[in-house]
Design a protein around this motif. Sequence first.
Motif, PDB file in Angstrom:
ATOM      1  N   LEU A 126       0.941   0.628 -10.992  1.00  0.00           N
ATOM      2  CA  LEU A 126       0.845   1.229 -12.322  1.00  0.00           C
ATOM      3  C   LEU A 126      -0.343   0.661 -13.092  1.00  0.00           C
ATOM      4  CD1 LEU A 126       2.168   3.087 -14.462  1.00  0.00           C
ATOM      5  CD2 LEU A 126       3.510   1.118 -15.198  1.00  0.00           C
TER       6      LEU A 126
ATOM      7  N   THR B  68       6.172  -3.130 -19.421  1.00  0.00           N
ATOM      8  CA  THR B  68       5.729  -2.451 -18.203  1.00  0.00           C
ATOM      9  C   THR B  68       6.793  -2.453 -17.112  1.00  0.00           C
ATOM     10  OG1 THR B  68       4.669  -4.511 -17.464  1.00  0.00           O
ATOM     11  CG2 THR B  68       3.289  -2.905 -18.632  1.00  0.00           C
ATOM     12  N   TYR B  69       7.763  -3.359 -17.188  1.00  0.00           N
ATOM     13  CA  TYR B  69       8.861  -3.347 -16.221  1.00  0.00           C
ATOM     14  C   TYR B  69       9.719  -2.095 -16.432  1.00  0.00           C
ATOM     15  CZ  TYR B  69       7.573  -8.215 -15.392  1.00  0.00           C
ATOM     16  OH  TYR B  69       6.878  -9.360 -15.082  1.00  0.00           O
TER      17      TYR B  69
ATOM     18  N   CYS C 177      15.654  -3.848 -14.892  1.00  0.00           N
ATOM     19  CA  CYS C 177      14.289  -3.715 -15.408  1.00  0.00           C
ATOM     20  C   CYS C 177      14.180  -4.146 -16.872  1.00  0.00           C
ATOM     21  CB  CYS C 177      13.779  -2.289 -15.244  1.00  0.00           C
ATOM     22  SG  CYS C 177      14.669  -1.071 -16.239  1.00  0.00           S
TER      23      CYS C 177
ATOM     24  N   VAL D 223       7.304   3.941 -10.065  1.00  0.00           N
ATOM     25  CA  VAL D 223       6.058   3.485  -9.455  1.00  0.00           C
ATOM     26  C   VAL D 223       6.030   1.958  -9.490  1.00  0.00           C
ATOM     27  CG1 VAL D 223       4.825   3.691 -11.665  1.00  0.00           C
ATOM     28  CG2 VAL D 223       3.527   3.650  -9.548  1.00  0.00           C
ATOM     29  N   ASP D 224       5.488   1.365  -8.450  1.00  0.00           N
ATOM     30  CA  ASP D 224       5.366  -0.088  -8.411  1.00  0.00           C
ATOM     31  C   ASP D 224       4.549  -0.579  -9.608  1.00  0.00           C
ATOM     32  OD1 ASP D 224       5.466  -2.715  -6.713  1.00  0.00           O
ATOM     33  OD2 ASP D 224       3.344  -2.452  -7.238  1.00  0.00           O
ATOM     34  N   ARG D 225       4.970  -1.675 -10.196  1.00  0.00           N
ATOM     35  CA  ARG D 225       4.329  -2.163 -11.428  1.00  0.00           C
ATOM     36  C   ARG D 225       2.859  -2.500 -11.206  1.00  0.00           C
ATOM     37  NH1 ARG D 225       4.218  -7.385 -13.699  1.00  0.00           N
ATOM     38  NH2 ARG D 225       3.893  -7.394 -15.972  1.00  0.00           N
TER      39      ARG D 225
ATOM     40  N   SER E  97       7.512   1.088 -15.438  1.00  0.00           N
ATOM     41  CA  SER E  97       7.359   1.309 -13.996  1.00  0.00           C
ATOM     42  C   SER E  97       8.654   1.843 -13.381  1.00  0.00           C
ATOM     43  CB  SER E  97       6.936   0.016 -13.296  1.00  0.00           C
ATOM     44  OG  SER E  97       7.935  -0.982 -13.411  1.00  0.00           O
ATOM     45  N   THR E  98       9.791   1.390 -13.892  1.00  0.00           N
ATOM     46  CA  THR E  98      11.075   1.903 -13.400  1.00  0.00           C
ATOM     47  C   THR E  98      11.272   3.357 -13.800  1.00  0.00           C
ATOM     48  OG1 THR E  98      12.074  -0.308 -13.517  1.00  0.00           O
ATOM     49  CG2 THR E  98      13.578   1.578 -13.468  1.00  0.00           C
TER      50      THR E  98
END
Length: 364
Positions: free
Chosen positions: A59, A45-46, A13, A54-56, A49-50
């Motif tokens: 998010l 945001t990578y 990520c 939650v899926d980016r 989200s990790t």
Amino acid sequence: MYVSNEIVIFDSCDIYFVKKFGVQEATEMVQNFYALNSHPFIYDTYQLSTLLDVDRKLLFKMAKKHNLYYHDISIKKNDGTLRQINAPTERLKYIQRRILEDIISHFPVSEYATAYRRGFPITKNATPHTSKKYLLKMDLEDFFGSITFLQIYRNVFNTRYFPKQIGTMLTEICTKDDVLPQGAPTSPMLSNLVMRHFDDTIGNWCKQRGISYTRYSDDMTFSGDVPLYFVYEKVSRMLQNMGFSINENKTHYITNTNRQTVTGLTVNDEVRIPVDYKRKLRQEVYYALKYTVEGSLKYTKNEKYVTTHETYIGSYEVYECQKYLNHLLGQINYVLGVEPENKYFKDAKQKLIDKYKHKYYIAY
């Protein structure tokens, strides 16, 4: 990302962050950050989200349309009025809990804030005010609803700790209609962080004048051996400048010739549970031991744990015995938390457990 003993190991990520700055500069940025902070390093945001699991894309959607992820419910308060709760969906609640546990729980809170903190019993809010001649109690009106998006961003998710995009997204996920929602798990801790500067400023100002100050959520208490009218004026001005309103109906000046209570505890000589509270609880314990739990509810007519259902052939009542027994034991534990040597309630707790442990689930 894994950081230990100045060693930084990047995960998948982190690839865009490392690609942008290069391994050496990215490593130095992370090391410099953790030299000053204890919460996670989040640059893009990578990584966010990790961290939040939650899926980016989701998010981004939840941050942009966060108001759609709530449903409003009303809860009846003890005084009969209704409290509106903004309940987040399960998915949003999960993300907010991750933000609470993984990010904002690492931020320092003022020593004068005593609510929403692990290891802080309610006595922590009352003890500083024992044996004082004068007591001033003030209450903030619509506390969570007065804490704005901008205050949260500036005091918690600002560019000192996060890039602007990340700070904005975190603030969006933790707000509804640009204020703190009543039902979000992040709201209590965020309220303490927004109030930190006020708490420290007023607390230190009071300390210099021999006055004790604590704040339990929206309840502020001041005590000392001099009249406290000048404290009220100082605090009111500062809170008004912050956008808060004082609930004048809950502002009270109390001298030690009357019963002084702080968050429900008597503080005239020492921290105690009020006599009328214990008297009522003793009565409920007596009925629960003499009769069955259901019989106790029938006798006391406790509407909170009795529901009437209407049918075409008449009505019938449902008694929430398990819930009521847990409530009763919870009240006893509350008393013992303040008065651990209270023999009557120590014995009462054991008698209730012995009488009902084979019929109900008892977690105490």
